[in-house]
Design an enzyme around this catalytic site. Structure first.
Site, PDB file in Angstrom:
ATOM      1  N   ASN A 170      50.001  44.548  20.853  1.00  0.00           N
ATOM      2  CA  ASN A 170      49.048  43.485  20.522  1.00  0.00           C
ATOM      3  C   ASN A 170      47.977  43.277  21.593  1.00  0.00           C
ATOM      4  O   ASN A 170      46.874  42.840  21.302  1.00  0.00           O
ATOM      5  CB  ASN A 170      49.776  42.173  20.207  1.00  0.00           C
ATOM      6  CG  ASN A 170      50.591  41.667  21.375  1.00  0.00           C
ATOM      7  OD1 ASN A 170      51.256  42.425  22.067  1.00  0.00           O
ATOM      8  ND2 ASN A 170      50.564  40.367  21.594  1.00  0.00           N
ATOM      9  N   SER A 252      59.463  41.649  21.518  1.00  0.00           N
ATOM     10  CA  SER A 252      60.262  40.722  20.721  1.00  0.00           C
ATOM     11  C   SER A 252      61.500  40.269  21.479  1.00  0.00           C
ATOM     12  O   SER A 252      62.004  40.952  22.381  1.00  0.00           O
ATOM     13  CB  SER A 252      60.685  41.390  19.411  1.00  0.00           C
ATOM     14  OG  SER A 252      61.671  42.380  19.651  1.00  0.00           O
ATOM     15  N   GLU A 273      58.947  38.997  28.929  1.00  0.00           N
ATOM     16  CA  GLU A 273      58.166  38.011  28.186  1.00  0.00           C
ATOM     17  C   GLU A 273      58.348  38.300  26.709  1.00  0.00           C
ATOM     18  O   GLU A 273      57.953  39.371  26.223  1.00  0.00           O
ATOM     19  CB  GLU A 273      56.688  38.033  28.553  1.00  0.00           C
ATOM     20  CG  GLU A 273      55.960  36.882  27.872  1.00  0.00           C
ATOM     21  CD  GLU A 273      54.489  36.819  28.198  1.00  0.00           C
ATOM     22  OE1 GLU A 273      53.685  37.044  27.267  1.00  0.00           O
ATOM     23  OE2 GLU A 273      54.150  36.568  29.363  1.00  0.00           O
TER      24      GLU A 273
END
Length: 536
Positions: A170, A252, A273
């Site tokens: 992302n 995730s 994270e």
């Protein structure tokens, strides 16, 4: 009503991305030259293949770690100014050639161009900060020794060795390179696993750092599925020493648990994270128009595919109706589409899996009684993976969209009667990554911030203020992860604390010929004296 549609570009690969350039980047993949396996991602804008990229094997990963480990011993001996100079040259090249990597980010990941530019802003800022100030995070620290005046003690920071990086699709520039830079500056070698959706962005960046002067073997890039390449990075108890010395993972929560378990088996540190279901709280005294604009920016940036983006909007009943109207209007003013210019505010989702997750959450909520205030539909007329920015109302805890991460352009509105209700609502669920509070009384909002379980809380901003303040740590609580990027911890986590103690004049312990009883008596007298003198 829905968001405004932008003109849709012909979504072929950027014209400057020639086969020769791709071959040049592919040479930075660490793998056996005799191997032939490749992987090819699909471009979100048009569903066509991007480019074949070599795939690394588990053995290649082990060899890459060994190569980086050999290079690290030389790299760590270089003066700080030498390492920092390379990073600052990279900064200048990145800013100068940003249009190339912005094109790559859009082509591989599908986001709007402004969202892609924000990665340039973040990485350039990280490069400048750590290159200019990172040495202060690593400076030796002198403390009092066992015997004041006779024992000299320093705490020093030494590189961990080789750092493994597993970064997501992302933010293929920021979340990959933003962690690599402080690790390199701290004197480590690095092996990065490129995400299979966005490998070219990372390979382009590796080539740029080489142009800035970074040695070839100090940072390697491997490509392949996480079950092969990711696990090989962490290593196995059956092959001690073959894995990395620290693993940095962004992704995730489910995969983060696996990474954490594997790291625990290897007794290496892991910074993780992970996911979020981030709340935005609008108090009764908030500036409603500003809060609505901030909510839209934080919810729909990067097409909602952002770990810190807003998914839950909690509004005091006194301003609920006014805020709802302003939010819907601001959402419908967004421009939606696929362009290689700055004409679209919201771009495409990155993959069919992301589109399925978004449509599933919206459909199941509507079927269970939720209301779509705006959006709510996929837009195949604009692109195969485009989905409208969506605002839901009437979401209940039994709906997956309530507390499960959607990771797309969908937010849910909740009405509350008091500030206490708002804080309780914000703390629902197991995530704790980022949060936002809007109020004209900033002192009151800051006090409430300490009661929200989140690694970052933004007051009168949706998400960017904390994330952009790179001298402060960024990370999560609960199921949102362990450790922090940015700030002091963003560099120190890649080092070990070492104590260097030098004893002067006399050794510790009883002098030769002194009875132990006599030594113990003197020691007890010293304890009483130091207590009276208020020493330690």
């Amino acid at each position: 009503m829905t968001a405004v549609a932008a003109a849709t570009a012909i979504a072929t690969r950027p014209g400057w991305v020639t086969d020769e350039r791709i071959a040049e980047w592919n040479r930075w993949v660490f793998r056996d030259p005799a191997a032939s396996a490749t992987s090819t991602a699909v471009a979100p804008y048009d569903g066509r293949p991007t480019a074949a990229v070599p795939v690394s094997s588990a053995g290649d990963v082990v060899d890459a770690i060994a190569s980086a480990r050999r290079a690290q011993t030389r790299w760590a001996l270089l003066p700080w100014r030498t390492r920092a100079g390379i990073v600052l040259r990279f900064h200048d090249l990145l800013v100068e050639r940003q249009d190339e990597v912005i094109d790559l980010i859009q082509w591989e990941m599908g986001k709007a161009r402004f969202s892609a530019w924000q990665e340039i802003l973040q990485v350039a800022t990280i490069a400048r900060h750590y290159a200019r100030h990172g040495h202060r995070y690593l400076v030796d620290h002198q403390v009092r020794g066992a015997i004041p005046g006779l024992t000299k003690v320093r705490e020093v920071r030494v590189p961990k060795g080789v750092i493994g990086m597993i970064s997501p699709w992302n933010y293929p520039l920021y979340l990959a390179v933003g962690d690599v830079l402080p690790a390199l500056l701290a004197g480590n070698g690095v092996v990065s696993k490129a995400d299979s959706q966005t490998p070219l962005t990372l390979l382009w960046t590796r080539a740029l750092l080489a142009e800035a002067g970074l040695p070839r073997d100090i940072w390697h890039v491997v490509v392949g599925p996480g079950s092969v390449v990711g696990d090989a990075l962490i290593g196995s108890p059956d092959a001690p020493g073959a894995g990395v010395d620290h693993i940095c993972f962004t992704g995730s929560t489910a995969t983060g648990r696996h990474v954490g378990r594997r790291a625990g088996e290897m007794l290496i540190a892991a910074s993780l994270e992970l996911g979020g279901k981030n709340p935005l709280v609008v108090l009764a005294d908030a500036d409603v128009e500003k809060a609505a604009a901030g909510c839209v920016a934080a919810a729909f940036a990067n097409t909602g595919q952002m770990c810190i983006h807003i998914e839950r909007v909690i509004v005091h009943e006194d301003v609920y109706d006014e805020f709802r109207a302003a939010l819907v209007a601001a959402t419908e003013a967004l421009t939606l589409g696929q362009t290689f210019d700055y004409g679209a505010d919201v771009g495409s989702l990155a993959s069919p899996a992301q589109l399925e997750a978004v449509t599933s959450h919206v459909a199941s909520a509507v079927a269970a009684g939720a209301t779509v205030l705006t959006g709510g539909r996929a837009r195949p007329d604009l692109g195969p993976l485009v989905h409208e920015p969506t605002v839901l109302e009437g979401v209940t805890p039994d709906m997956p969209v309530c507390l499960e991460e959607t990771f797309g352009p969908v937010i849910s509105l909740y009405r509350v009667a008091t500030d206490l209700d708002a804080i309780q609502k914000a703390n629902e669920g197991r995530y704790g990554l980022s949060a936002s509070i809007w109020s004209r009384n900033t002192a009151h909002a800051e006090a409430l911030a300490g009661r929200i379980r989140a690694g970052s809380v933004n007051v009168n901003d949706g998400a960017a203020a904390a994330a952009g303040s790179i001298e402060a740590g960024m990370g999560g609580m609960g199921d949102s992860g362990l450790g922090r990027r940015h700030g002091a911890e963003g560099m120190r986590k890649y080092t070990e604390s070492q104590t260097v103690a030098t004893q002067r004049l006399v050794p510790l312990g009883p002098p030769a010929g002194m009875a132990l009883e006599r030594f113990v008596g003197l020691g007890n007298a010293q304890l009483r004296l130091l207590r009276r003198l208020r020493v330690r």
